[in-house]
Design a protein around this motif. Structure first.
Motif, short mmCIF file in Angstrom:
data_model
loop_
_atom_site.label_atom_id
_atom_site.label_comp_id
_atom_site.label_asym_id
_atom_site.label_seq_id
_atom_site.Cartn_x
_atom_site.Cartn_y
_atom_site.Cartn_z
N GLN A 1 -2.63 -86.40 2.88
CA GLN A 1 -2.44 -87.22 4.07
C GLN A 1 -1.75 -88.55 3.77
N ALA A 2 -1.64 -88.89 2.51
CA ALA A 2 -1.18 -90.23 2.10
C ALA A 2 0.34 -90.35 2.06
N ASP A 3 0.78 -91.59 2.31
CA ASP A 3 2.18 -91.95 2.08
C ASP A 3 2.35 -92.37 0.62
N LEU A 4 1.30 -93.01 0.09
CA LEU A 4 1.34 -93.55 -1.27
C LEU A 4 0.02 -93.27 -1.97
N LYS A 5 0.12 -92.77 -3.20
CA LYS A 5 -1.08 -92.58 -4.03
C LYS A 5 -1.19 -93.82 -4.93
N VAL A 6 -2.33 -94.49 -4.87
CA VAL A 6 -2.52 -95.79 -5.53
C VAL A 6 -3.52 -95.68 -6.66
N PHE A 7 -3.17 -96.30 -7.79
CA PHE A 7 -4.09 -96.45 -8.91
C PHE A 7 -4.32 -97.94 -9.12
N LYS A 8 -5.59 -98.35 -9.14
CA LYS A 8 -5.92 -99.76 -9.35
C LYS A 8 -5.94 -100.05 -10.85
N VAL A 9 -5.05 -100.94 -11.28
CA VAL A 9 -4.99 -101.32 -12.70
C VAL A 9 -5.92 -102.50 -12.95
N LYS A 10 -6.32 -102.69 -14.21
CA LYS A 10 -7.28 -103.74 -14.56
C LYS A 10 -6.62 -105.09 -14.81
N TYR A 11 -5.36 -105.08 -15.24
CA TYR A 11 -4.69 -106.31 -15.62
C TYR A 11 -3.37 -106.45 -14.85
N GLN A 12 -3.01 -107.69 -14.52
CA GLN A 12 -1.83 -107.89 -13.70
C GLN A 12 -0.53 -107.49 -14.37
N ASN A 13 -0.49 -107.52 -15.70
CA ASN A 13 0.74 -107.10 -16.37
C ASN A 13 0.93 -105.59 -16.35
N GLN A 14 -0.08 -104.85 -15.88
CA GLN A 14 0.03 -103.40 -15.73
C GLN A 14 0.52 -103.02 -14.33
N ALA A 15 0.63 -103.99 -13.45
CA ALA A 15 1.06 -103.71 -12.08
C ALA A 15 2.45 -103.10 -12.09
N GLY A 16 2.62 -102.09 -11.29
CA GLY A 16 3.88 -101.37 -11.28
C GLY A 16 4.96 -102.05 -10.47
N ASP A 17 6.11 -101.44 -10.47
CA ASP A 17 7.25 -101.94 -9.73
C ASP A 17 7.46 -101.06 -8.52
N ASN A 18 6.55 -101.18 -7.55
CA ASN A 18 6.54 -100.38 -6.32
C ASN A 18 6.39 -98.89 -6.64
N ASP A 19 5.47 -98.59 -7.54
CA ASP A 19 5.24 -97.20 -7.92
C ASP A 19 3.78 -96.78 -7.75
N GLY A 20 2.99 -97.57 -7.02
CA GLY A 20 1.62 -97.19 -6.73
C GLY A 20 0.58 -97.74 -7.68
N LYS A 21 0.98 -98.52 -8.66
CA LYS A 21 0.02 -99.16 -9.57
C LYS A 21 -0.24 -100.57 -9.05
N TRP A 22 -1.41 -100.75 -8.46
CA TRP A 22 -1.74 -102.01 -7.79
C TRP A 22 -2.73 -102.83 -8.60
N PHE A 23 -2.47 -104.13 -8.62
CA PHE A 23 -3.42 -105.10 -9.16
C PHE A 23 -3.85 -105.99 -8.00
N PHE A 24 -5.16 -106.05 -7.76
CA PHE A 24 -5.67 -106.89 -6.68
C PHE A 24 -5.91 -108.30 -7.23
N THR A 25 -5.18 -109.26 -6.71
CA THR A 25 -5.28 -110.64 -7.18
C THR A 25 -6.50 -111.33 -6.59
N LYS A 26 -6.92 -112.38 -7.26
CA LYS A 26 -8.08 -113.15 -6.80
C LYS A 26 -7.70 -114.11 -5.67
N TYR A 27 -6.46 -114.55 -5.66
CA TYR A 27 -5.99 -115.51 -4.67
C TYR A 27 -4.72 -115.00 -3.99
N ALA A 28 -4.57 -115.33 -2.71
CA ALA A 28 -3.44 -114.85 -1.92
C ALA A 28 -2.09 -115.31 -2.47
#
Length: 111
Positions: free
Chosen positions: A43-70
């Protein structure tokens, strides 16, 4: 003309910045993208994997890093309650290699 070229270069350079550092906002009017989490991968448009560190965040490829501040995020998202309210439907995957777009037509939402 020269000013227009410089301005265009600046604007376009912001578009290639990683968009996968995200921040979950509290209100829909604060969001760049409204997101709904679906129950099934198909059903998804995007399959997302939550990474632990911000340097692992992808380049619009579904690897998301949730930041502490906006202000650290490239995109602010709001999780909606109903599928019809969403701009983007996502499914959280268990492994990094499963992340990615299922419907590339929605890819521009995170640029």
């Amino acid at each position: 003309m020269k000013k227009l070229v410089i301005l265009l270069t600046i604007v376009l350079s912001f578009g290639v910045v990683q968009a996968q550092k995200v921040y979950s906002v509290d209100y829909t009017n604060q969001a760049d993208v409204k997101v709904f989490v679906v129950d099934y991968e198909a059903q998804a448009d995007l399959k997302v994997f939550k990474v632990k560190y911000q340097n692992q965040a992808g380049d619009n490829d579904g690897k998301w890093f949730f930041t502490k501040y906006a202000n650290q995020a490239k995109k602010k998202i709001y999780f909606v309650d109903y599928e019809a309210q969403a701009d983007l439907k996502i499914y959280f995957v268990d492994y990094q290699n499963q992340a990615g777009w299922r419907k590339s037509s929605k890819k521009m939402l995170l640029y």
